[in-house]
Design an enzyme around this catalytic site. Structure first.
Site, short mmCIF file in Angstrom:
data_model
loop_
_atom_site.label_atom_id
_atom_site.label_comp_id
_atom_site.label_asym_id
_atom_site.label_seq_id
_atom_site.Cartn_x
_atom_site.Cartn_y
_atom_site.Cartn_z
N ALA A 71 0.92 -1.40 0.13
CA ALA A 71 0.09 0.41 -0.17
C ALA A 71 0.97 0.78 0.18
O ALA A 71 0.55 2.11 -0.67
CB ALA A 71 -0.57 -0.07 1.10
N ASP A 74 2.98 1.27 -3.50
CA ASP A 74 1.30 2.15 -4.12
C ASP A 74 1.40 3.78 -4.25
O ASP A 74 1.21 4.55 -5.18
CB ASP A 74 0.02 1.40 -4.23
N SER A 119 5.81 -2.78 -15.80
CA SER A 119 4.19 -2.52 -14.82
C SER A 119 2.92 -1.33 -15.26
O SER A 119 3.24 -1.90 -17.05
CB SER A 119 4.76 -1.71 -14.07
N LEU A 120 2.40 -1.09 -14.85
CA LEU A 120 0.95 -0.84 -15.08
C LEU A 120 0.80 0.36 -14.32
O LEU A 120 1.66 0.85 -13.44
CB LEU A 120 -0.18 -1.56 -15.01
N GLU A 153 -10.02 -8.39 -15.29
CA GLU A 153 -9.22 -10.08 -14.58
C GLU A 153 -8.78 -9.46 -13.25
O GLU A 153 -8.13 -8.80 -12.66
CB GLU A 153 -8.64 -10.25 -15.49
N LYS A 155 -6.13 -8.98 -10.60
CA LYS A 155 -4.44 -8.61 -9.96
C LYS A 155 -4.17 -9.10 -9.13
O LYS A 155 -4.17 -9.55 -7.97
CB LYS A 155 -4.56 -7.17 -10.26
N ASP A 157 -1.80 -11.25 -6.48
CA ASP A 157 0.17 -10.15 -6.03
C ASP A 157 0.60 -11.54 -6.11
O ASP A 157 0.57 -12.08 -4.91
CB ASP A 157 -0.83 -9.97 -4.73
N ARG A 176 10.61 -10.39 -14.39
CA ARG A 176 10.40 -9.67 -14.30
C ARG A 176 12.40 -8.68 -14.48
O ARG A 176 12.44 -8.22 -15.65
CB ARG A 176 9.71 -9.05 -13.83
N TYR A 263 -1.61 -14.79 -17.44
CA TYR A 263 -2.54 -14.20 -18.43
C TYR A 263 -2.21 -12.65 -19.22
O TYR A 263 -2.89 -11.63 -20.59
CB TYR A 263 -2.89 -12.87 -17.70
N LYS A 327 -8.22 -4.37 -19.74
CA LYS A 327 -6.88 -4.07 -20.97
C LYS A 327 -8.53 -3.91 -21.66
O LYS A 327 -9.24 -4.78 -21.74
CB LYS A 327 -6.23 -5.48 -21.08
N LYS A 351 -7.02 -0.64 -8.55
CA LYS A 351 -6.29 -0.41 -7.23
C LYS A 351 -7.80 -0.97 -6.08
O LYS A 351 -8.61 0.00 -5.61
CB LYS A 351 -5.14 -0.08 -6.13
N CYS A 456 6.80 35.58 8.45
CA CYS A 456 7.74 34.12 8.43
C CYS A 456 7.18 34.19 9.19
O CYS A 456 8.91 34.21 10.05
CB CYS A 456 8.72 34.58 7.04
N CYS A 459 12.29 34.29 9.23
CA CYS A 459 13.29 35.25 9.55
C CYS A 459 12.73 36.18 9.69
O CYS A 459 13.07 36.95 9.84
CB CYS A 459 13.54 35.88 7.77
N CYS A 474 6.79 33.85 1.81
CA CYS A 474 7.79 35.19 2.40
C CYS A 474 8.10 35.93 1.93
O CYS A 474 9.06 35.51 0.63
CB CYS A 474 8.83 34.60 3.47
N CYS A 480 15.85 35.23 4.30
CA CYS A 480 15.33 33.90 4.97
C CYS A 480 15.82 33.20 4.34
O CYS A 480 16.30 32.51 3.42
CB CYS A 480 14.01 34.20 3.66
#
Length: 733
Positions: A71, A74, A119-120, A153, A155, A157, A176, A263, A327, A351, A456, A459, A474, A480
């Site tokens: 996660a 990604d 990759s996708l 389809e 995906k 893992d 790969r 696939y 696809k 996802k 700011c 400064c 600023c 600064c």
């Protein structure tokens, strides 16, 4: 309610070991929402993401020991892509968007993929799926009512694998790797029951691609056996599958319960079908396992409906999936759509959603960036969101804190955000979560509305917000310290001068001690402090060897490519890609500097030449000219260039191209290709594609409906071709 003592313990553990619970580093730009990043903040953030994703790719693909969760990975990729989409001119030469996987491990032989394993791209919301369909139709020139069929389809893992059959016999199997070169795991692949050693009726050459995975039941049984014998247990089925396939001893792989879903395909001596669906059915006939949940869909509504059905079955499938892949079904259309650098245009992965969590807002910090932008950051009680423990989040800007969007319309029902609030944090596509909501019912009575500073914090200069700008900045400029230090950090960053041994920490140290105040000071550092080494080696963190190495590294960067120099200057709106574009256009530093001085009036040939560069807008042009027009900044640049040898920009060898080095403009309606296809091909052939006709234009390609550009081309004597003429010109290249 979250037990904060447990979180604190988990947080400490995350600092001591790798895994999904690592705390995201609290770097200033990582806290900010993409939509609120200034170009300067975006550049720094892209540098951070490139380094973090490179480490993650190596850990995941090469070492089978992920340091972050899927996660979070990604989210890192999505944030990087979002920043590049917002600021395409900032895209780095080592962009994670152009990287697939990681280099093969040293223990395996190498196999070069005849067709790259890419990759996708990712979709996270239903709207992204609709946009995917829209982008394909736009690229192909298809109207919304023209039927367009997709396959959908699950995906899987697992670990990607390519199987090459010659004369029906399995001759090699490769992972790969980095997309171009993978690991030779042929002996291991032969031990997997789902992979046939021989097939009949197949093309003479057939590369079958798919995913090696492990079922939940087999994973649990394997871990039990491993624990019983005191062996290594695995964190999840994906790691188990990857670790099992990538064994130097094939007999260990044979003992592991691996499965394979086919696939896709690579090299073919003859087509499998005219459609994706037909090709999958052909793979079934050859004896490969394909996913039974794959389905044809007519448009986004059916795609999303099938996504919902698969999502509902996710827990009962018996193996891990993390989304649904769409696809384009027609293989001829796939061929027309082609590929980006690392992803096909004709496919995307939808996802599954990330997590929500509630935690306490402990404080709001204001950070100052390289251009003076004041950015609010939420400091949170640590909480786990999407498998990652986080303690900060973006608050976008002062309007967002008040409960307003950029147009002054209420968001969150107009609820403001206050220190002490119980807030909901959300992760989906952003590395650091956003504060999505506030529980007013649990707001402490003493909580006060947040007052955004007008001075700011670094400064004390006025912090002003110009009309139409969501960001307060600023006005201190060079006085600064935050801006000065950030500019120096950018100067030594990877895409710029990339000086070994001189990173962000060292820049801060030298600036604080008064050793450097501007980029030129780096190259006079040793001369100004005598032997240099003697002064530096006695400082904390330095020795004679490291001091010598630093000064050698500085000397090595006195000779610098023009594009790197332009990028290193840190000019607002001018990123890495834009710097390359500008360098190729002007060729030399002297030509660039003179061009900017001549363009100061914002009119005339020099200005027209500048804004005629494809991708150069008025805002970027104004920033570039302004850097040379402001006396103090120009003087600083001149002091720097006096210390350097600036190399002339070199174009790639396209000597066999009839349009190499020529400036081409497309106008009117193209009937045999889309504008995007035409532009991409022209640039591959070494042409410069411009958006406007000028005396420097070499060729105008005019389709039906050509208007003022065609007329101006005639006036200037520019060669004009129709679409057929253009295609004939480049036919043999």
């Amino acid at each position: 309610m979250l037990d904060l003592l447990m979180v604190a313990a988990y947080l400490q553990q995350g600092r001591q070991q790798s895994g999904a619970g690592l705390v995201i580093s609290e770097t200033p730009n990582a806290d900010l929402e993409v939509d609120t990043l200034t170009p300067e903040q975006a550049e720094a953030e892209l540098a951070r993401l490139a380094a973090q994703l490179a480490r993650a790719n190596s850990a995941y693909h090469t070492n089978d020991a992920p340091e972050i969760s899927d996660a979070e990975y990604d989210a890192l990729k999505q944030r990087n892509a979002a920043i590049e989409a917002r600021y395409p001119q900032l895209k780095r030469s080592d962009s994670p968007s152009d990287v697939v996987g990681a280099a093969p491990a040293a223990g395996f032989g190498k196999i070069a993929h005849s067709v790259a394993m890419l990759s996708l791209s990712n979709a996270f919301q239903d709207e992204d799926v609709a946009e995917f369909d829209t982008s394909i139709r736009k690229y192909l020139g298809l109207a919304p009512d023209v039927p367009l069929t997709y396959t959908a389809e699950p995906k899987i893992d697992g670990l990607s694998l390519s199987l090459r059959y010659e004369g029906g016999k399995l001759v090699q199997a490769a992972t790969r790797g980095d997309g171009n070169i993978g690991e030779n795991v042929t002996s291991n692949a032969r031990t997997i029951a789902d992979i046939p050693h021989e097939i009949s009726g197949a093309p003479e050459i057939l590369e079958v691609r798919g995913e090696v995975y492990m079922s939940h039941a087999d994973f649990e049984a394997l871990n039990m056996r491993q624990a019983d014998r005191g062996g290594k247990t695995f964190a999840n089925p994906r790691n188990a599958a990857a670790g099992s396939l990538r064994q130097l001893d094939a007999e260990i792989t044979r003992a592991r319960p691996l499965r394979f879903f086919a696939y896709a395909w690579g090299s073919l001596s003859e087509p499998l079908s005219q459609t994706q669906w037909g090709a999958i059915k052909a793979l079934e006939k050859f004896g490969f396992s394909t996913n039974p949940l794959t389905q044809r869909c007519d448009g986004p509504d059916q795609m999303i409906a099938h996504y919902r059905r698969i999502e509902a079955q996710r827990a009962s499938l018996g193996y891990d999936i993390d989304g649904v892949v769409y696809k384009v079904d027609d293989l001829a259309l796939q061929d027309r759509l082609g590929f980006r650098s690392t992803t096909p245009r004709w496919a995307t992965a939808h996802k599954f959603p990330a997590e929500l969590a509630w935690t306490r807002l402990e404080g709001i910090d204001i950070q100052v960036g390289r251009t003076g932008a004041l950015s609010p950051v939420a400091r949170l009680s640590p909480v786990t969101v999407g498998g990652v423990v986080v303690s900060n989040a973006t608050l976008h800007n002062e309007d967002y804190i008040k409960g307003l969007d950029s147009k002054g319309v209420e968001i969150r029902g107009g609820k403001d955000i206050r220190v002490g609030d119980l807030v909901q944090v959300y992760r989906a596509g952003d590395v650091i979560p956003k504060v999505a909501d506030v529980d007013i019912a649990k707001r402490p009575q003493e909580a006060e509305a947040f007052v955004f500073p007008t001075l700011c914090p670094e400064c004390g200069s006025d912090a002003v917000r110009e009309p139409g700008d969501a960001v307060r900045r600023c006005t201190g400029g060079l006085i600064c310290p935050a801006q000065a230090v950030e500019k120096l950090k950018h100067f030594v960053s990877r895409g710029a001068f990339d000086i070994d041994g001189l990173g962000a920490k060292q820049v801060e140290q030298f600036y604080t001690d008064g050793w450097i105040a501007e980029p030129a000071d780096i190259f006079t550092l040793q001369a100004r402090y005598g032997a240099g080494v003697q002064q530096l080696k006695n400082r904390e963190g330095w020795g004679e060897k490291s001091a010598n190495a630093l000064f050698v590294a500085i000397e090595d960067k006195r000779k610098i490519p023009l594009a790197r120099l332009i990028f290193g200057l840190g000019i607002r709106h001018v990123g890495e890609a834009a710097s390359n574009m500008i360098a190729l256009h002007y060729g030399t530093w002297d030509a660039l500097a003179q061009g900017m001085l001549d363009a100061r009036s914002l009119e005339g040939p020099a200005y027209e030449d500048l804004i005629g560069i494809d991708g150069m807008g008025a805002v970027m042009a104004g920033s570039l000219i302004g850097a040379f027009a402001q006396e103090a900044e120009r003087a600083s640049i001149e002091r720097l260039v006096a210390e350097l040898v600036v190399q002339e920009a070199q174009r790639a060898d396209t000597s066999d191209s009839p349009v190499a080095g020529k400036t081409v403009v497309f106008t009117g309606t193209l009937e045999k290709m889309t504008r995007a296809e035409a532009k991409a091909r022209a640039e591959r052939l070494g042409a410069k594609v411009s958006g406007s006709v000028s005396a420097k234009t070499d060729i105008l390609v005019a389709g039906p409906g050509a208007g003022s550009k065609a007329k101006k081309a005639v006036e200037l004597g520019v060669e004009t071709l129709d679409e057929d003429g253009w295609l004939a010109l480049i036919a043999n290249t």
